[in-house]
Write a protein that holds these residues in place. Sequence first.
Motif, PDB file in Angstrom:
ATOM      1  N   LYS A 183       0.847  -1.183   0.000  1.00 33.06           N
ATOM      2  CA  LYS A 183       0.000   0.000   0.000  1.00 33.06           C
ATOM      3  C   LYS A 183       0.884   1.234   0.000  1.00 33.06           C
ATOM      4  N   PRO A 184       0.411   2.325  -0.600  1.00 33.10           N
ATOM      5  CA  PRO A 184       1.231   3.545  -0.634  1.00 33.10           C
ATOM      6  C   PRO A 184       1.372   4.158   0.758  1.00 33.10           C
ATOM      7  N   ILE A 185       2.456   4.871   0.951  1.00 30.07           N
ATOM      8  CA  ILE A 185       2.686   5.584   2.212  1.00 30.07           C
ATOM      9  C   ILE A 185       1.727   6.769   2.262  1.00 30.07           C
ATOM     10  N   PRO A 186       1.005   6.921   3.362  1.00 31.04           N
ATOM     11  CA  PRO A 186       0.033   8.013   3.438  1.00 31.04           C
ATOM     12  C   PRO A 186       0.704   9.388   3.541  1.00 31.04           C
ATOM     13  N   GLN A 187      -0.047  10.391   3.172  1.00 26.47           N
ATOM     14  CA  GLN A 187       0.401  11.771   3.296  1.00 26.47           C
ATOM     15  C   GLN A 187       0.112  12.274   4.706  1.00 26.47           C
ATOM     16  N   ILE A 188       0.854  13.301   5.100  1.00 24.01           N
ATOM     17  CA  ILE A 188       0.718  13.850   6.446  1.00 24.01           C
ATOM     18  C   ILE A 188      -0.688  14.387   6.709  1.00 24.01           C
ATOM     19  N   ASN A 189      -1.357  14.864   5.667  1.00 22.32           N
ATOM     20  CA  ASN A 189      -2.694  15.439   5.873  1.00 22.32           C
ATOM     21  C   ASN A 189      -3.719  14.421   6.353  1.00 22.32           C
ATOM     22  N   LYS A 190      -3.432  13.141   6.204  1.00 22.82           N
ATOM     23  CA  LYS A 190      -4.340  12.100   6.702  1.00 22.82           C
ATOM     24  C   LYS A 190      -4.314  12.010   8.222  1.00 22.82           C
ATOM     25  N   PHE A 191      -3.196  12.375   8.832  1.00 20.22           N
ATOM     26  CA  PHE A 191      -3.032  12.188  10.274  1.00 20.22           C
ATOM     27  C   PHE A 191      -2.821  13.469  11.066  1.00 20.22           C
ATOM     28  N   MET A 192      -2.675  14.588  10.404  1.00 16.20           N
ATOM     29  CA  MET A 192      -2.430  15.843  11.115  1.00 16.20           C
ATOM     30  C   MET A 192      -3.687  16.295  11.862  1.00 16.20           C
ATOM     31  N   THR A 193      -3.478  17.166  12.827  1.00 17.23           N
ATOM     32  CA  THR A 193      -4.581  17.834  13.495  1.00 17.23           C
ATOM     33  C   THR A 193      -4.927  19.052  12.644  1.00 17.23           C
ATOM     34  N   VAL A 228       1.853  22.264   9.103  1.00 11.05           N
ATOM     35  CA  VAL A 228       1.461  21.807   7.774  1.00 11.05           C
ATOM     36  C   VAL A 228       0.764  22.957   7.054  1.00 11.05           C
ATOM     37  N   LYS A 229       1.245  23.238   5.851  1.00 11.22           N
ATOM     38  CA  LYS A 229       0.688  24.357   5.083  1.00 11.22           C
ATOM     39  C   LYS A 229       0.174  23.869   3.738  1.00 11.22           C
ATOM     40  N   ASP A 230      -0.719  24.663   3.197  1.00  9.29           N
ATOM     41  CA  ASP A 230      -1.235  24.444   1.852  1.00  9.29           C
ATOM     42  C   ASP A 230      -1.412  25.830   1.246  1.00  9.29           C
ATOM     43  N   ASN A 231      -0.774  26.076   0.115  1.00  7.17           N
ATOM     44  CA  ASN A 231      -0.778  27.412  -0.496  1.00  7.17           C
ATOM     45  C   ASN A 231      -0.343  28.486   0.500  1.00  7.17           C
ATOM     46  N   ASN A 232       0.712  28.172   1.265  1.00  8.03           N
ATOM     47  CA  ASN A 232       1.283  29.081   2.263  1.00  8.03           C
ATOM     48  C   ASN A 232       0.328  29.472   3.386  1.00  8.03           C
ATOM     49  N   LYS A 233      -0.731  28.705   3.581  1.00  6.73           N
ATOM     50  CA  LYS A 233      -1.658  28.918   4.690  1.00  6.73           C
ATOM     51  C   LYS A 233      -1.552  27.726   5.640  1.00  6.73           C
ATOM     52  N   LEU A 234      -1.582  28.014   6.930  1.00  6.17           N
ATOM     53  CA  LEU A 234      -1.537  26.963   7.932  1.00  6.17           C
ATOM     54  C   LEU A 234      -2.824  26.150   7.878  1.00  6.17           C
ATOM     55  N   ASP A 285      11.299  30.252  12.297  1.00  7.35           N
ATOM     56  CA  ASP A 285      11.464  29.278  11.219  1.00  7.35           C
ATOM     57  C   ASP A 285      11.113  27.854  11.649  1.00  7.35           C
ATOM     58  N   PRO A 286       9.861  27.638  12.075  1.00 11.46           N
ATOM     59  CA  PRO A 286       9.473  26.280  12.484  1.00 11.46           C
ATOM     60  C   PRO A 286       9.534  25.319  11.303  1.00 11.46           C
ATOM     61  N   PHE A 287       9.643  24.042  11.620  1.00 11.26           N
ATOM     62  CA  PHE A 287       9.654  22.998  10.605  1.00 11.26           C
ATOM     63  C   PHE A 287       8.275  22.967   9.965  1.00 11.26           C
ATOM     64  N   MET A 288       8.218  23.225   8.655  1.00  9.33           N
ATOM     65  CA  MET A 288       6.950  23.246   7.923  1.00  9.33           C
ATOM     66  C   MET A 288       7.043  22.352   6.701  1.00  9.33           C
ATOM     67  N   VAL A 289       5.921  21.727   6.398  1.00 10.05           N
ATOM     68  CA  VAL A 289       5.829  20.882   5.207  1.00 10.05           C
ATOM     69  C   VAL A 289       4.509  21.149   4.523  1.00 10.05           C
ATOM     70  N   ASN A 290       4.410  20.709   3.289  1.00 13.66           N
ATOM     71  CA  ASN A 290       3.153  20.794   2.556  1.00 13.66           C
ATOM     72  C   ASN A 290       2.244  19.648   2.968  1.00 13.66           C
ATOM     73  N   ALA A 291       0.954  19.851   2.787  1.00 17.56           N
ATOM     74  CA  ALA A 291      -0.047  18.866   3.208  1.00 17.56           C
ATOM     75  C   ALA A 291       0.084  17.531   2.498  1.00 17.56           C
ATOM     76  N   ASP A 292       0.706  17.504   1.325  1.00 19.23           N
ATOM     77  CA  ASP A 292       0.829  16.249   0.582  1.00 19.23           C
ATOM     78  C   ASP A 292       2.158  15.525   0.821  1.00 19.23           C
ATOM     79  N   THR A 293       2.929  15.978   1.803  1.00 18.35           N
ATOM     80  CA  THR A 293       4.208  15.339   2.126  1.00 18.35           C
ATOM     81  C   THR A 293       3.955  13.949   2.704  1.00 18.35           C
ATOM     82  N   LEU A 294       4.782  12.990   2.296  1.00 18.75           N
ATOM     83  CA  LEU A 294       4.613  11.609   2.770  1.00 18.75           C
ATOM     84  C   LEU A 294       5.028  11.481   4.230  1.00 18.75           C
ATOM     85  N   LEU A 295       4.283  10.661   4.930  1.00 19.76           N
ATOM     86  CA  LEU A 295       4.425  10.501   6.371  1.00 19.76           C
ATOM     87  C   LEU A 295       5.772   9.908   6.795  1.00 19.76           C
TER      88      LEU A 295
END
Length: 135
Positions: free
Chosen positions: A3-13, A107-113, A80-90
Amino acid sequence: MTKPIPQINKFMTTSPHTIGSDQTLEQAKKIMHEFSIRHLPVLNAGKIVGIISEKDINFLSSFKEIDLQKEKVEQAMTLDPFMVNADTLLDGICMEMAEKKIGSVLVKDNNKLVGIFTWIDALRAMNELFQTRLK
């Protein structure tokens, strides 16, 4: 079949609580206590400028010359906190968090938290993956 590795957006708050950089450390502490959270993204005019943790506030409160009711979040936050895009692999995120001992990732999407991913979220993800993929 793997199975593919899930993206962070599946498990983030999603929609994490935030605080303004001009707010006091006491206000940050109250928000964390009220919502039982340990990390607050810091915003200035809607833009992510840092993060502050419960550990940061507890450390600062140990100094008698620091007044949490007067000191501003911007003076204590991590820039400069650690930031990633919502589609980054877990998998890569979890590895980097472990290697660098990072407690949370914004986690950001289009530079929005859009979310925050903490080690608690990582443990929940691990549990779900164990239950669904390894049983």
